[in-house]
Scaffold this active site. Structure first.
Site, PDB file in Angstrom:
ATOM      1  N   LYS A  88       9.243 192.824  28.179  1.00 58.93           N
ATOM      2  CA  LYS A  88       7.785 192.988  28.283  1.00 58.93           C
ATOM      3  C   LYS A  88       7.123 193.025  26.907  1.00 58.93           C
ATOM      4  O   LYS A  88       6.154 192.305  26.650  1.00 58.93           O
ATOM      5  CB  LYS A  88       7.484 194.289  29.028  1.00 58.93           C
ATOM      6  CG  LYS A  88       6.023 194.671  28.992  1.00 58.93           C
ATOM      7  CD  LYS A  88       5.865 196.185  29.037  1.00 58.93           C
ATOM      8  CE  LYS A  88       4.541 196.610  28.518  1.00 58.93           C
ATOM      9  NZ  LYS A  88       4.547 197.762  27.653  1.00 58.93           N
ATOM     10  N   ASN A  89       7.652 193.849  26.006  1.00 57.50           N
ATOM     11  CA  ASN A  89       6.937 194.025  24.737  1.00 57.50           C
ATOM     12  C   ASN A  89       7.089 192.829  23.794  1.00 57.50           C
ATOM     13  O   ASN A  89       6.339 192.717  22.823  1.00 57.50           O
ATOM     14  CB  ASN A  89       7.350 195.338  24.055  1.00 57.50           C
ATOM     15  CG  ASN A  89       6.703 196.530  24.755  1.00 57.50           C
ATOM     16  OD1 ASN A  89       5.767 196.362  25.528  1.00 57.50           O
ATOM     17  ND2 ASN A  89       7.216 197.727  24.478  1.00 57.50           N
ATOM     18  N   CYS A 131      -1.555 202.377  27.803  1.00 58.40           N
ATOM     19  CA  CYS A 131      -1.127 203.714  28.209  1.00 58.40           C
ATOM     20  C   CYS A 131      -1.749 204.788  27.328  1.00 58.40           C
ATOM     21  O   CYS A 131      -1.865 204.613  26.114  1.00 58.40           O
ATOM     22  CB  CYS A 131       0.402 203.833  28.091  1.00 58.40           C
ATOM     23  SG  CYS A 131       1.297 202.977  29.379  1.00 58.40           S
ATOM     24  N   ARG A 190      -3.820 206.652  19.521  1.00 57.03           N
ATOM     25  CA  ARG A 190      -3.149 205.372  19.191  1.00 57.03           C
ATOM     26  C   ARG A 190      -4.085 204.540  18.316  1.00 57.03           C
ATOM     27  O   ARG A 190      -4.636 203.533  18.753  1.00 57.03           O
ATOM     28  CB  ARG A 190      -2.792 204.597  20.467  1.00 57.03           C
ATOM     29  CG  ARG A 190      -1.748 205.272  21.314  1.00 57.03           C
ATOM     30  CD  ARG A 190      -1.386 204.440  22.531  1.00 57.03           C
ATOM     31  NE  ARG A 190      -0.473 203.352  22.206  1.00 57.03           N
ATOM     32  CZ  ARG A 190      -0.055 202.447  23.093  1.00 57.03           C
ATOM     33  NH1 ARG A 190      -0.475 202.508  24.340  1.00 57.03           N
ATOM     34  NH2 ARG A 190       0.769 201.485  22.739  1.00 57.03           N
ATOM     35  N   ASP A 240      10.070 204.835  24.096  1.00 58.08           N
ATOM     36  CA  ASP A 240       9.834 204.399  25.474  1.00 58.08           C
ATOM     37  C   ASP A 240      10.945 204.847  26.428  1.00 58.08           C
ATOM     38  O   ASP A 240      10.816 204.690  27.639  1.00 58.08           O
ATOM     39  CB  ASP A 240       9.716 202.861  25.536  1.00 58.08           C
ATOM     40  CG  ASP A 240       8.527 202.365  24.740  1.00 58.08           C
ATOM     41  OD1 ASP A 240       7.631 203.169  24.448  1.00 58.08           O
ATOM     42  OD2 ASP A 240       8.502 201.173  24.398  1.00 58.08           O
ATOM     43  N   ARG A 275       2.741 197.524  35.640  1.00 59.97           N
ATOM     44  CA  ARG A 275       2.331 196.869  34.395  1.00 59.97           C
ATOM     45  C   ARG A 275       3.548 196.422  33.605  1.00 59.97           C
ATOM     46  O   ARG A 275       3.473 195.448  32.845  1.00 59.97           O
ATOM     47  CB  ARG A 275       1.518 197.859  33.528  1.00 59.97           C
ATOM     48  CG  ARG A 275       0.070 197.979  33.939  1.00 59.97           C
ATOM     49  CD  ARG A 275      -0.706 198.754  32.902  1.00 59.97           C
ATOM     50  NE  ARG A 275      -0.280 198.339  31.572  1.00 59.97           N
ATOM     51  CZ  ARG A 275      -0.186 199.132  30.522  1.00 59.97           C
ATOM     52  NH1 ARG A 275      -0.520 200.393  30.617  1.00 59.97           N
ATOM     53  NH2 ARG A 275       0.214 198.672  29.368  1.00 59.97           N
TER      54      ARG A 275
HETATM   55  C1  EPZ Z   1       4.560 199.341  20.701  1.00 53.82           C
HETATM   56  O1  EPZ Z   1       3.285 199.960  20.675  1.00 53.82           O
HETATM   57  C2  EPZ Z   1       4.921 199.223  22.164  1.00 53.82           C
HETATM   58  N1  EPZ Z   1       3.891 198.455  22.839  1.00 53.82           N
HETATM   59  C3  EPZ Z   1       5.030 200.603  22.780  1.00 53.82           C
HETATM   60  O2  EPZ Z   1       5.497 200.426  24.095  1.00 53.82           O
HETATM   61  C4  EPZ Z   1       6.031 201.433  22.013  1.00 53.82           C
HETATM   62  O3  EPZ Z   1       6.016 202.742  22.518  1.00 53.82           O
HETATM   63  C5  EPZ Z   1       5.678 201.452  20.524  1.00 53.82           C
HETATM   64  O4  EPZ Z   1       5.541 200.102  20.029  1.00 53.82           O
HETATM   65  C6  EPZ Z   1       6.693 202.155  19.652  1.00 53.82           C
HETATM   66  O5  EPZ Z   1       7.913 201.520  19.758  1.00 53.82           O
HETATM   67  C7  EPZ Z   1       3.925 197.134  22.785  1.00 53.82           C
HETATM   68  O6  EPZ Z   1       4.798 196.511  22.197  1.00 53.82           O
HETATM   69  C8  EPZ Z   1       2.837 196.411  23.501  1.00 53.82           C
HETATM   70  P1  EPZ Z   1       3.195 201.251  16.972  1.00 53.82           P
HETATM   71  P2  EPZ Z   1       2.427 199.925  19.331  1.00 53.82           P
HETATM   72  O7  EPZ Z   1       2.059 200.519  16.340  1.00 53.82           O
HETATM   73  O8  EPZ Z   1       2.669 198.630  18.650  1.00 53.82           O
HETATM   74  C9  EPZ Z   1       0.868 204.802  14.690  1.00 53.82           C
HETATM   75  C10 EPZ Z   1       5.630 200.911  26.402  1.00 53.82           C
HETATM   76  O9  EPZ Z   1       5.782 201.945  27.118  1.00 53.82           O
HETATM   77  N2  EPZ Z   1      -0.086 203.776  14.286  1.00 53.82           N
HETATM   78  O10 EPZ Z   1       4.576 200.926  16.536  1.00 53.82           O
HETATM   79  O11 EPZ Z   1       1.032 200.258  19.719  1.00 53.82           O
HETATM   80  C11 EPZ Z   1       0.803 205.046  16.195  1.00 53.82           C
HETATM   81  O12 EPZ Z   1      -0.240 205.933  16.524  1.00 53.82           O
HETATM   82  C12 EPZ Z   1       4.769 200.958  25.187  1.00 53.82           C
HETATM   83  O13 EPZ Z   1       6.136 199.810  26.653  1.00 53.82           O
HETATM   84  C13 EPZ Z   1      -1.110 204.125  13.439  1.00 53.82           C
HETATM   85  O14 EPZ Z   1      -1.258 205.270  13.021  1.00 53.82           O
HETATM   86  O15 EPZ Z   1       3.103 201.090  18.544  1.00 53.82           O
HETATM   87  C14 EPZ Z   1       2.154 205.585  16.481  1.00 53.82           C
HETATM   88  O16 EPZ Z   1       2.183 206.937  16.111  1.00 53.82           O
HETATM   89  C15 EPZ Z   1       3.832 202.037  25.081  1.00 53.82           C
HETATM   90  N3  EPZ Z   1      -1.989 203.155  13.068  1.00 53.82           N
HETATM   91  C16 EPZ Z   1       3.043 204.803  15.520  1.00 53.82           C
HETATM   92  O17 EPZ Z   1       2.178 204.310  14.493  1.00 53.82           O
HETATM   93  C17 EPZ Z   1      -1.883 201.886  13.488  1.00 53.82           C
HETATM   94  O18 EPZ Z   1      -2.702 201.053  13.105  1.00 53.82           O
HETATM   95  C18 EPZ Z   1       3.800 203.631  16.123  1.00 53.82           C
HETATM   96  O19 EPZ Z   1       2.916 202.790  16.812  1.00 53.82           O
HETATM   97  C19 EPZ Z   1      -0.816 201.534  14.344  1.00 53.82           C
HETATM   98  C20 EPZ Z   1       0.069 202.503  14.731  1.00 53.82           C
END
Ligand code: EPZ
Length: 420
Positions: free
Chosen positions: A23-24, A118, A123, A306, A398
């Site tokens: 999915k991701n 989610c 985020r 996840d 989803r």
């Molecule tokens: C991806 O989300 C996945 N989603 C998430 O999967 C997964 O939990 C996450 O990566 C972590 O592995 C998709 O791929 C669509 P991040 P993403 O940017 O890219 C902070 C699921 O259940 N951050 O790696 O949004 C953020 O708040 C989902 O399948 C900032 O501060 O995650 C978090 O604490 C939900 N500023 C950390 O970084 C930013 O601009 C990691 O987030 C971006 C992120």
């Protein structure tokens, strides 16, 4: 009227499950395809509602979208139109933010509503925005809508304060057509990022360093079409491993890349689960003597955030005190409240949950407050005595293809009902 999933717990699982495409990865590969000027064919597409929402976005951009096989999508962006993405489908998932990088990269302009997804606590997408700005873009955020424009995009060095999956992919997509070289430092290393880079390189991009924390992108003038097969979903596979560890005499998972799941498998083995992994399949056998373990989530190759909700359900059956520490989303513990309703002894002090086991679980009404909480409720429902009713299952749909159907095939008593 509401559709719910019901599970009668306590039945042993036996058989083989085939894992779907990731999915991701898919939710990034589809927006990445619009960077091409010729058709892109993706196979291994999971049948999930996030994909349906992304298809609506493609069609809105006047991209030809078709498929002859159920797990295939053919995307022809040759005549696409870069319109403001202000439709409802954008707000249905987080990953629509990948259109930011893709459309900015291709057209130097994107207008898009704030993406949804989610609720895992805060985020922010500041790292994505900083990356676009470093490449030369101007970003305006008014009335829930981003307008991102650039006269020209110019390669530069970008250091990510956090190894964000989304920011890494979005910056890569914005940089593929930029002038010169972009270097992303402290880039994320998730397998889904490697898959996106593989696709872009097949299209003609010049990206090096996939799977490391320094990614180099040399801008190119044009990207053509290609064929790409999506990697297996490591989170779906991990969810099934946990389900099997809870209830299986013997379950085999097919279409898995086991080394993507090293962190989970080592924790399951530590807890006493018997797992046998081969090149592309894994056998799992339940243990009646589970031991408590401590989990700390971190970016890949660390323990995936996840998977902590589904694993938490299993840990209610482990003897001793387990802890789950979240370093990615410190407030991602809504599943613990649902588990408590079923009899679990768990408490949360952000960013840590404590689970004291083993406690019997009893079926009741629970809510899938987000996608992986939903997966956790399915694990708990299989373990529980009596019937568990899961509400808000649109979250599950989803991200998991036919979860209930796949489980029925290995002996689970799980079904859907429409209730008032
Ligand atoms: C991806 O989300 C996945 N989603 C998430 O999967 C997964 O939990 C996450 O990566 C972590 O592995 C998709 O791929 C669509 P991040 P993403 O940017 O890219 C902070 C699921 O259940 N951050 O790696 O949004 C953020 O708040 C989902 O399948 C900032 O501060 O995650 C978090 O604490 C939900 N500023 C950390 O970084 C930013 O601009 C990691 O987030 C971006 C992120």
């Amino acid at each position: 009227m509401e559709e719910v999933i019901r599970i009668e717990g306590g039945h042993t699982l036996n058989g083989t499950i085939r894992v779907s495409g990731a999915k991701n990865a898919t939710v990034a590969l589809i927006p990445a395809s619009v960077l091409a000027t010729k058709p892109v064919r993706l196979v291994g597409i999971p049948n999930i509602s996030d994909v349906k929402s992304l298809k609506k976005c493609l069609e809105y951009l006047e991209i030809d979208v078709s498929s002859t096989l159920s797990d295939e999508i053919y995307i022809d962006p040759s005549h696409m139109v870069n319109k403001p993405l202000d439709i409802e489908a954008v707000s249905k998932l987080r990953a629509s933010y990948y259109f930011m990088g893709a459309l900015l990269g291709k057209y130097r302009k994107v207008i898009i509503k704030m993406p949804g997804g989610c609720n895992l606590g805060p985020r922010p997408i500041d790292l994505h925005i900083k990356g676009f700005e470093a490449l030369g873009a101007k970003v305006d955020y008014t009335n829930d809508t981003y307008t991102i424009t650039a006269d020209r995009l110019k390669g530069t060095r970008i250091y990510l304060d956090f190894a964000s999956v989304g920011a890494t992919i979005n910056i890569i997509m914005a940089a593929v057509y930029a002038e010169g070289r972009t270097v992303i430092e402290n880039a994320a290393r998730e397998p889904e990022i490697i898959d996106v880079i593989t696709l872009l390189n097949k299209m003609g991009a010049s990206i090096k360093g996939a799977g490391t924390n320094v990614i180099t992108i040399d801008g190119v003038k044009e990207l053509g079409g290609c064929f790409h097969e999506i990697i297996p979903d490591r989170i779906e596979a991990g969810t099934f491993m946990i389900l099997a560890a809870a209830m299986a005499d013997h379950v085999t998972l097919e279409n898995v890349i086991p080394y993507h799941l090293d962190a989970l498998m080592s924790k399951l083995k530590e807890a006493g689960v018997h797992i046998d992994s081969k090149i592309d399949y894994v056998d799992i056998y339940r243990s009646d003597k589970l031991k408590a373990v401590d989990i700390k989530t971190s970016p890949y190759p660390g323990f995936a955030t996840d998977l902590q909700a589904p694993l938490s359900s299993l840990l209610t059956q482990a003897t001793g005190i387990s802890t789950v520490t979240e370093t990615i989303y410190p407030e991602r513990f809504k599943h613990c409240e649902q588990l408590r309703k079923m009899g679990a002894n768990t408490s949360v002090t952000y960013p840590k949950a404590t689970i004291i086991g083993k406690t019997p679980l009893v079926g009741t009404d629970v809510w899938a407050t987000d996608l992986r909480c939903g997966a956790g409720m399915v694990v708990a429902g299989l373990l529980a005595e009596g019937i568990t009713t899961i509400h808000d299952i649109y979250h599950i749909d989803r991200g998991y293809e036919n979860l209930d159907g796949k489980l029925q095939e290995i002996g689970a008593k799980i079904w859907r009902e429409t209730i008032d």
